[in-house]
Scaffold this motif. Structure first.
Motif, PDB file in Angstrom:
ATOM      1  N   THR A 106       3.912 -23.965   6.854  1.00 45.84           N
ATOM      2  CA  THR A 106       4.641 -22.933   6.108  1.00 45.84           C
ATOM      3  C   THR A 106       4.359 -21.576   6.740  1.00 45.84           C
ATOM      4  O   THR A 106       3.207 -21.232   6.991  1.00 45.84           O
ATOM      5  N   LYS A 107       5.418 -20.840   6.998  1.00 45.88           N
ATOM      6  CA  LYS A 107       5.256 -19.484   7.545  1.00 45.88           C
ATOM      7  C   LYS A 107       5.182 -18.506   6.379  1.00 45.88           C
ATOM      8  O   LYS A 107       6.076 -18.483   5.537  1.00 45.88           O
ATOM      9  N   ILE A 108       4.109 -17.723   6.361  1.00 47.71           N
ATOM     10  CA  ILE A 108       3.962 -16.713   5.319  1.00 47.71           C
ATOM     11  C   ILE A 108       3.729 -15.359   5.974  1.00 47.71           C
ATOM     12  O   ILE A 108       3.311 -15.277   7.123  1.00 47.71           O
ATOM     13  N   ARG A 109       4.018 -14.324   5.211  1.00 48.88           N
ATOM     14  CA  ARG A 109       3.751 -12.991   5.740  1.00 48.88           C
ATOM     15  C   ARG A 109       2.525 -12.412   5.066  1.00 48.88           C
ATOM     16  O   ARG A 109       2.301 -12.601   3.876  1.00 48.88           O
ATOM     17  N   ILE A 110       1.720 -11.771   5.864  1.00 46.78           N
ATOM     18  CA  ILE A 110       0.561 -11.063   5.346  1.00 46.78           C
ATOM     19  C   ILE A 110       1.041  -9.621   5.182  1.00 46.78           C
ATOM     20  O   ILE A 110       1.353  -8.958   6.174  1.00 46.78           O
ATOM     21  N   PRO A 111       1.158  -9.147   3.937  1.00 48.43           N
ATOM     22  CA  PRO A 111       1.693  -7.798   3.745  1.00 48.43           C
ATOM     23  C   PRO A 111       0.684  -6.717   4.122  1.00 48.43           C
ATOM     24  O   PRO A 111      -0.529  -6.916   4.001  1.00 48.43           O
ATOM     25  N   GLN A 112       1.218  -5.625   4.599  1.00 48.81           N
ATOM     26  CA  GLN A 112       0.391  -4.449   4.869  1.00 48.81           C
ATOM     27  C   GLN A 112       0.304  -3.699   3.546  1.00 48.81           C
ATOM     28  O   GLN A 112       1.282  -3.119   3.094  1.00 48.81           O
ATOM     29  N   LEU A 113      -0.847  -3.755   2.925  1.00 49.27           N
ATOM     30  CA  LEU A 113      -1.005  -3.211   1.585  1.00 49.27           C
ATOM     31  C   LEU A 113      -1.550  -1.791   1.597  1.00 49.27           C
ATOM     32  O   LEU A 113      -2.331  -1.433   2.472  1.00 49.27           O
ATOM     33  N   PRO A 114      -1.156  -0.994   0.606  1.00 49.97           N
ATOM     34  CA  PRO A 114      -1.718   0.350   0.491  1.00 49.97           C
ATOM     35  C   PRO A 114      -3.221   0.256   0.234  1.00 49.97           C
ATOM     36  O   PRO A 114      -3.672  -0.589  -0.538  1.00 49.97           O
ATOM     37  N   VAL A 115      -3.987   1.108   0.889  1.00 54.10           N
ATOM     38  CA  VAL A 115      -5.437   1.107   0.723  1.00 54.10           C
ATOM     39  C   VAL A 115      -5.814   1.276  -0.742  1.00 54.10           C
ATOM     40  O   VAL A 115      -6.785   0.687  -1.219  1.00 54.10           O
ATOM     41  N   ALA A 116      -5.028   2.023  -1.491  1.00 51.87           N
ATOM     42  CA  ALA A 116      -5.316   2.249  -2.913  1.00 51.87           C
ATOM     43  C   ALA A 116      -5.221   0.962  -3.726  1.00 51.87           C
ATOM     44  O   ALA A 116      -5.656   0.921  -4.866  1.00 51.87           O
ATOM     45  N   LEU A 117      -4.677  -0.088  -3.142  1.00 51.22           N
ATOM     46  CA  LEU A 117      -4.543  -1.360  -3.851  1.00 51.22           C
ATOM     47  C   LEU A 117      -5.664  -2.329  -3.476  1.00 51.22           C
ATOM     48  O   LEU A 117      -6.009  -3.207  -4.248  1.00 51.22           O
ATOM     49  N   ILE A 118      -6.236  -2.152  -2.285  1.00 54.84           N
ATOM     50  CA  ILE A 118      -7.200  -3.141  -1.780  1.00 54.84           C
ATOM     51  C   ILE A 118      -8.534  -2.518  -1.397  1.00 54.84           C
ATOM     52  O   ILE A 118      -9.181  -2.942  -0.456  1.00 54.84           O
ATOM     53  N   ASN A 119      -8.959  -1.521  -2.144  1.00 57.66           N
ATOM     54  CA  ASN A 119     -10.246  -0.891  -1.873  1.00 57.66           C
ATOM     55  C   ASN A 119     -11.325  -1.677  -2.623  1.00 57.66           C
ATOM     56  O   ASN A 119     -11.467  -1.555  -3.829  1.00 57.66           O
ATOM     57  N   ALA A 120     -12.082  -2.488  -1.890  1.00 57.09           N
ATOM     58  CA  ALA A 120     -13.086  -3.356  -2.513  1.00 57.09           C
ATOM     59  C   ALA A 120     -14.210  -2.565  -3.183  1.00 57.09           C
ATOM     60  O   ALA A 120     -14.944  -3.104  -3.997  1.00 57.09           O
ATOM     61  N   LYS A 121     -14.343  -1.291  -2.839  1.00 59.83           N
ATOM     62  CA  LYS A 121     -15.390  -0.457  -3.442  1.00 59.83           C
ATOM     63  C   LYS A 121     -14.910   0.251  -4.703  1.00 59.83           C
ATOM     64  O   LYS A 121     -15.676   0.944  -5.348  1.00 59.83           O
ATOM     65  N   ASP A 122     -13.636   0.082  -5.025  1.00 56.25           N
ATOM     66  CA  ASP A 122     -13.050   0.727  -6.200  1.00 56.25           C
ATOM     67  C   ASP A 122     -12.954  -0.298  -7.329  1.00 56.25           C
ATOM     68  O   ASP A 122     -12.245  -1.298  -7.216  1.00 56.25           O
ATOM     69  N   ALA A 123     -13.683  -0.038  -8.402  1.00 57.77           N
ATOM     70  CA  ALA A 123     -13.730  -0.997  -9.519  1.00 57.77           C
ATOM     71  C   ALA A 123     -12.350  -1.271 -10.097  1.00 57.77           C
ATOM     72  O   ALA A 123     -12.051  -2.398 -10.511  1.00 57.77           O
ATOM     73  N   SER A 124     -11.477  -0.269 -10.130  1.00 58.43           N
ATOM     74  CA  SER A 124     -10.146  -0.491 -10.710  1.00 58.43           C
ATOM     75  C   SER A 124      -9.304  -1.394  -9.807  1.00 58.43           C
ATOM     76  O   SER A 124      -8.523  -2.204 -10.303  1.00 58.43           O
ATOM     77  N   CYS A 125      -9.465  -1.289  -8.504  1.00 53.47           N
ATOM     78  CA  CYS A 125      -8.746  -2.186  -7.575  1.00 53.47           C
ATOM     79  C   CYS A 125      -9.202  -3.624  -7.780  1.00 53.47           C
ATOM     80  O   CYS A 125      -8.383  -4.547  -7.835  1.00 53.47           O
ATOM     81  N   MET A 126     -10.513  -3.781  -7.890  1.00 50.34           N
ATOM     82  CA  MET A 126     -11.059  -5.119  -8.070  1.00 50.34           C
ATOM     83  C   MET A 126     -10.627  -5.706  -9.416  1.00 50.34           C
ATOM     84  O   MET A 126     -10.246  -6.871  -9.498  1.00 50.34           O
TER      85      MET A 126
END
Length: 117
Positions: A81-101
């Motif tokens: 299956t071919k899938i796309r890995i989206p380029q996500l906004p940093v504000a969505l995937i900041n592992a150090k940000d409790a609200s993102c997590m």
């Protein structure tokens, strides 16, 4: 009689800004640009793709959301299956940000319940 003039020093205003709560970017997977396209291999997991591309496994939910059309169940990935890995906004995937997590974990809970065997 001399005229008295008053001079005053310019008044400096200090603007105190309230902490602005950042609004998360709109979660519209179709609007996310593609970072790369991946052909799934046997045994490949979204969590590992998320770790590799975003730095934390919990962000697998966004890969799933961007590929729901070719991946009906995130627990049953088909090799080839071919899938796309989206380029996500940093504000969505900041592992150090409790609200993102928290946002990603809430989605994870939703999908785990939806696809529980």
């Amino acid at each position: 009689e001399p005229v008295k003039t008053e001079t005053s020093a310019p008044v400096q205003q200090t603007v105190v800004s309230e902490p602005v709560e950042q609004t998360p970017p709109a979660i519209d997977p179709s609007a996310w640009p593609t970072l790369k396209t991946v052909t799934l291999e046997k045994g490949q997991r979204l969590t590992l793709l998320a770790l590799e591309n975003y730095g934390d496994k919990v962000f697998w939910v966004y890969i799933y959301e961007a590929n729901k059309d070719v991946m009906p169940n995130p627990n049953q990935l088909k090799a080839g299956t071919k899938i796309r890995i989206p380029q996500l906004p940093v504000a969505l995937i900041n592992a150090k940000d409790a609200s993102c997590m928290a946002r990603a974990k809430a989605l994870e809970d939703k999908y785990r319940a939806q696809f529980a065997k």
